[in-house]
Write a protein that holds these residues in place. Structure first.
Motif, PDB file in Angstrom:
ATOM      1  N   TYR A 104       8.228   1.352  -9.524  1.00  0.00           N
ATOM      2  CA  TYR A 104       8.882   0.960  -8.274  1.00  0.00           C
ATOM      3  C   TYR A 104       8.851  -0.550  -8.035  1.00  0.00           C
ATOM      4  CZ  TYR A 104       8.590   5.928  -7.282  1.00  0.00           C
ATOM      5  OH  TYR A 104       8.703   7.296  -7.341  1.00  0.00           O
ATOM      6  N   GLN A 105       8.086  -1.270  -8.843  1.00  0.00           N
ATOM      7  CA  GLN A 105       7.924  -2.723  -8.691  1.00  0.00           C
ATOM      8  C   GLN A 105       7.370  -3.072  -7.302  1.00  0.00           C
ATOM      9  OE1 GLN A 105       8.526  -5.230 -11.186  1.00  0.00           O
ATOM     10  NE2 GLN A 105       8.346  -3.336 -12.346  1.00  0.00           N
ATOM     11  N   LYS A 106       6.428  -2.243  -6.838  1.00  0.00           N
ATOM     12  CA  LYS A 106       5.790  -2.436  -5.530  1.00  0.00           C
ATOM     13  C   LYS A 106       4.321  -2.041  -5.648  1.00  0.00           C
ATOM     14  CE  LYS A 106      10.005  -1.135  -3.050  1.00  0.00           C
ATOM     15  NZ  LYS A 106      10.352  -2.051  -2.013  1.00  0.00           N
ATOM     16  N   THR A 107       3.526  -2.499  -4.710  1.00  0.00           N
ATOM     17  CA  THR A 107       2.125  -2.100  -4.652  1.00  0.00           C
ATOM     18  C   THR A 107       2.034  -0.683  -4.096  1.00  0.00           C
ATOM     19  OG1 THR A 107       1.452  -4.390  -4.293  1.00  0.00           O
ATOM     20  CG2 THR A 107      -0.136  -2.686  -3.696  1.00  0.00           C
ATOM     21  N   LYS A 108       1.268   0.171  -4.774  1.00  0.00           N
ATOM     22  CA  LYS A 108       1.136   1.567  -4.348  1.00  0.00           C
ATOM     23  C   LYS A 108      -0.027   1.706  -3.377  1.00  0.00           C
ATOM     24  CE  LYS A 108       0.647   6.289  -5.955  1.00  0.00           C
ATOM     25  NZ  LYS A 108       0.359   7.171  -7.083  1.00  0.00           N
ATOM     26  N   ILE A 109       0.237   2.395  -2.271  1.00  0.00           N
ATOM     27  CA  ILE A 109      -0.767   2.672  -1.251  1.00  0.00           C
ATOM     28  C   ILE A 109      -0.845   4.187  -1.082  1.00  0.00           C
ATOM     29  CG2 ILE A 109      -1.394   2.383   1.186  1.00  0.00           C
ATOM     30  CD1 ILE A 109      -1.360  -0.295  -0.154  1.00  0.00           C
ATOM     31  N   GLN A 110      -2.055   4.729  -1.123  1.00  0.00           N
ATOM     32  CA  GLN A 110      -2.212   6.163  -0.861  1.00  0.00           C
ATOM     33  C   GLN A 110      -2.883   6.340   0.491  1.00  0.00           C
ATOM     34  OE1 GLN A 110      -4.930   8.738  -3.149  1.00  0.00           O
ATOM     35  NE2 GLN A 110      -3.176  10.113  -3.352  1.00  0.00           N
ATOM     36  N   LEU A 111      -2.250   7.140   1.346  1.00  0.00           N
ATOM     37  CA  LEU A 111      -2.778   7.445   2.667  1.00  0.00           C
ATOM     38  C   LEU A 111      -3.661   8.678   2.585  1.00  0.00           C
ATOM     39  CD1 LEU A 111       0.500   7.050   4.731  1.00  0.00           C
ATOM     40  CD2 LEU A 111      -1.324   5.378   4.466  1.00  0.00           C
ATOM     41  N   LYS A 112      -4.750   8.658   3.309  1.00  0.00           N
ATOM     42  CA  LYS A 112      -5.646   9.808   3.393  1.00  0.00           C
ATOM     43  C   LYS A 112      -5.827  10.120   4.878  1.00  0.00           C
ATOM     44  CE  LYS A 112      -8.520  12.629   1.309  1.00  0.00           C
ATOM     45  NZ  LYS A 112      -8.085  13.606   0.351  1.00  0.00           N
ATOM     46  N   ALA A 137       4.151  11.788   8.487  1.00  0.00           N
ATOM     47  CA  ALA A 137       3.594  10.440   8.284  1.00  0.00           C
ATOM     48  C   ALA A 137       4.500   9.629   7.359  1.00  0.00           C
ATOM     49  CB  ALA A 137       2.183  10.536   7.710  1.00  0.00           C
ATOM     50  N   ARG A 138       4.927  10.231   6.246  1.00  0.00           N
ATOM     51  CA  ARG A 138       5.820   9.531   5.312  1.00  0.00           C
ATOM     52  C   ARG A 138       7.189   9.290   5.941  1.00  0.00           C
ATOM     53  NH1 ARG A 138       3.719  13.647   1.872  1.00  0.00           N
ATOM     54  NH2 ARG A 138       5.754  14.673   2.029  1.00  0.00           N
ATOM     55  N   LYS A 139       7.676  10.269   6.683  1.00  0.00           N
ATOM     56  CA  LYS A 139       8.994  10.144   7.317  1.00  0.00           C
ATOM     57  C   LYS A 139       9.013   8.969   8.293  1.00  0.00           C
ATOM     58  CE  LYS A 139      12.326  12.625  10.137  1.00  0.00           C
ATOM     59  NZ  LYS A 139      12.584  13.762  10.997  1.00  0.00           N
ATOM     60  N   LYS A 140       7.951   8.829   9.089  1.00  0.00           N
ATOM     61  CA  LYS A 140       7.899   7.728  10.058  1.00  0.00           C
ATOM     62  C   LYS A 140       7.865   6.369   9.368  1.00  0.00           C
ATOM     63  CE  LYS A 140       7.947   9.056  14.337  1.00  0.00           C
ATOM     64  NZ  LYS A 140       9.149   8.850  15.104  1.00  0.00           N
ATOM     65  N   ILE A 141       7.194   6.283   8.236  1.00  0.00           N
ATOM     66  CA  ILE A 141       7.187   5.019   7.492  1.00  0.00           C
ATOM     67  C   ILE A 141       8.598   4.681   7.052  1.00  0.00           C
ATOM     68  CG2 ILE A 141       6.435   3.891   5.363  1.00  0.00           C
ATOM     69  CD1 ILE A 141       3.791   5.441   5.652  1.00  0.00           C
ATOM     70  N   CYS A 142       9.306   5.661   6.494  1.00  0.00           N
ATOM     71  CA  CYS A 142      10.694   5.431   6.052  1.00  0.00           C
ATOM     72  C   CYS A 142      11.582   5.037   7.226  1.00  0.00           C
ATOM     73  CB  CYS A 142      11.250   6.673   5.366  1.00  0.00           C
ATOM     74  SG  CYS A 142      10.535   6.971   3.743  1.00  0.00           S
ATOM     75  N   VAL A 154      11.837  15.040   1.188  1.00  0.00           N
ATOM     76  CA  VAL A 154      10.529  15.163   1.836  1.00  0.00           C
ATOM     77  C   VAL A 154       9.839  13.796   1.962  1.00  0.00           C
ATOM     78  CG1 VAL A 154      10.148  17.585   1.242  1.00  0.00           C
ATOM     79  CG2 VAL A 154       9.418  15.809  -0.343  1.00  0.00           C
ATOM     80  N   PHE A 155      10.607  12.734   1.772  1.00  0.00           N
ATOM     81  CA  PHE A 155      10.128  11.360   1.958  1.00  0.00           C
ATOM     82  C   PHE A 155       8.896  11.059   1.096  1.00  0.00           C
ATOM     83  CE2 PHE A 155      12.216  12.761   5.859  1.00  0.00           C
ATOM     84  CZ  PHE A 155      13.223  11.831   5.940  1.00  0.00           C
ATOM     85  N   ASN A 156       8.921  11.564  -0.135  1.00  0.00           N
ATOM     86  CA  ASN A 156       7.789  11.334  -1.016  1.00  0.00           C
ATOM     87  C   ASN A 156       8.283  10.699  -2.314  1.00  0.00           C
ATOM     88  OD1 ASN A 156       5.143  11.354  -1.846  1.00  0.00           O
ATOM     89  ND2 ASN A 156       5.214  13.455  -2.597  1.00  0.00           N
ATOM     90  N   PRO A 157       7.990   9.453  -2.552  1.00  0.00           N
ATOM     91  CA  PRO A 157       7.173   8.542  -1.762  1.00  0.00           C
ATOM     92  C   PRO A 157       7.975   7.866  -0.656  1.00  0.00           C
ATOM     93  CG  PRO A 157       7.840   7.459  -3.788  1.00  0.00           C
ATOM     94  CD  PRO A 157       8.390   8.864  -3.841  1.00  0.00           C
ATOM     95  N   ALA A 158       7.243   7.239   0.245  1.00  0.00           N
ATOM     96  CA  ALA A 158       7.857   6.453   1.319  1.00  0.00           C
ATOM     97  C   ALA A 158       7.800   4.980   0.913  1.00  0.00           C
ATOM     98  CB  ALA A 158       7.106   6.678   2.628  1.00  0.00           C
ATOM     99  N   ASN A 162       7.490  -4.123   0.432  1.00  0.00           N
ATOM    100  CA  ASN A 162       6.596  -4.500  -0.662  1.00  0.00           C
ATOM    101  C   ASN A 162       5.667  -3.387  -1.127  1.00  0.00           C
ATOM    102  OD1 ASN A 162       7.321  -7.360  -0.847  1.00  0.00           O
ATOM    103  ND2 ASN A 162       6.479  -7.478   1.215  1.00  0.00           N
ATOM    104  N   TYR A 163       5.727  -2.232  -0.485  1.00  0.00           N
ATOM    105  CA  TYR A 163       4.782  -1.154  -0.784  1.00  0.00           C
ATOM    106  C   TYR A 163       5.504   0.170  -1.014  1.00  0.00           C
ATOM    107  CZ  TYR A 163       1.430  -4.472   1.160  1.00  0.00           C
ATOM    108  OH  TYR A 163       0.677  -5.587   1.414  1.00  0.00           O
ATOM    109  N   VAL A 164       4.838   1.034  -1.774  1.00  0.00           N
ATOM    110  CA  VAL A 164       5.269   2.422  -1.935  1.00  0.00           C
ATOM    111  C   VAL A 164       4.085   3.286  -1.475  1.00  0.00           C
ATOM    112  CG1 VAL A 164       4.620   2.426  -4.385  1.00  0.00           C
ATOM    113  CG2 VAL A 164       6.178   4.153  -3.525  1.00  0.00           C
ATOM    114  N   PHE A 165       4.357   4.245  -0.583  1.00  0.00           N
ATOM    115  CA  PHE A 165       3.307   5.037   0.043  1.00  0.00           C
ATOM    116  C   PHE A 165       3.367   6.484  -0.418  1.00  0.00           C
ATOM    117  CE2 PHE A 165       4.202   1.553   2.863  1.00  0.00           C
ATOM    118  CZ  PHE A 165       2.954   1.112   3.251  1.00  0.00           C
ATOM    119  N   THR A 166       2.206   7.025  -0.765  1.00  0.00           N
ATOM    120  CA  THR A 166       2.058   8.441  -1.040  1.00  0.00           C
ATOM    121  C   THR A 166       0.934   8.956  -0.140  1.00  0.00           C
ATOM    122  OG1 THR A 166       0.477   8.050  -2.814  1.00  0.00           O
ATOM    123  CG2 THR A 166       2.803   8.240  -3.441  1.00  0.00           C
ATOM    124  N   THR A 167       0.826  10.276  -0.055  1.00  0.00           N
ATOM    125  CA  THR A 167      -0.227  10.871   0.756  1.00  0.00           C
ATOM    126  C   THR A 167      -1.057  11.823  -0.096  1.00  0.00           C
ATOM    127  OG1 THR A 167       1.356  12.543   1.485  1.00  0.00           O
ATOM    128  CG2 THR A 167       0.970  10.704   2.976  1.00  0.00           C
TER     129      THR A 167
END
Length: 173
Positions: A104-112, A137-142, A154-158, A162-167
């Motif tokens: 994705y050429q972005k920093t990956k962030i995982q939410l817990k 949570a992912r939908k709101k980020i998008c 299902v907005f996965n990933p969001a 500069n970031y890509v978010f997974t849960t």
């Protein structure tokens, strides 16, 4: 005597703008990385705020047993406990940086996300509730970054700029 004073004044006036330009140049060079860091920090704060709002929305919908039609029909058959209201609370949300993602050429962030639902004991029911919390949570980020068109249904990933978010799976307390 006046000529000597005039020459001294001219020399001082010529040095002041050069010194000023040097000081301002150094200041700009030093402030630029600081400003870039603050902008990235602001983006991450905005994403975390959006994920909190989304997780709370998901917990509210879970707690009130408000689901889309297809999920409701599925829950009546497979998870009858979930079609009745239950108290779902979000207790904690944190993230971990997982490095730069080459895909994705972005920093990956995982939410817990940590949640509590004392009235829901069955693990498969909790998994359904957790999936819905993570989804919102992912939908709101998008929605916050207007990146709904960059992800799947299902907005996965969001994504943010500069970031890509997974849960990760929701931790139940």
């Amino acid at each position: 005597m006046n000529d000597k004073m005039q020459n001294l004044t001219d020399d001082r006036q010529g040095q002041l703008p050069i010194e000023f330009v040097i000081v301002m140049g150094i200041t700009v060079v030093l402030l630029f990385p600081l400003i870039m860091g603050l902008m990235n920090s602001n983006e991450l704060n905005q994403a975390m705020s959006a994920s909190r709002a989304g997780a709370l929305q998901g917990a509210l919908y879970d707690g009130l047993a408000i689901y889309p039609d297809d999920a409701y029909r599925d829950y009546i058959i497979k998870h009858p406990r979930l079609v009745n209201p239950s108290g779902v609370k979000i207790t904690k949300i944190y993230y971990s940086k997982e490095g730069f993602n080459q895909s994705y050429q972005k920093t990956k962030i995982q939410l817990k996300i940590h949640a509590s639902a004392p009235s829901v004991i069955d693990e498969s029911d909790r998994n359904c509730l957790g999936d819905r919390i993570n989804y919102y949570a992912r939908k709101k980020i998008c929605e916050s970054f207007h990146t709904q068109n960059l992800t799947n249904s299902v907005f996965n990933p969001a994504f943010s700029d500069n970031y890509v978010f997974t849960t990760a799976d929701v931790c139940w307390e």
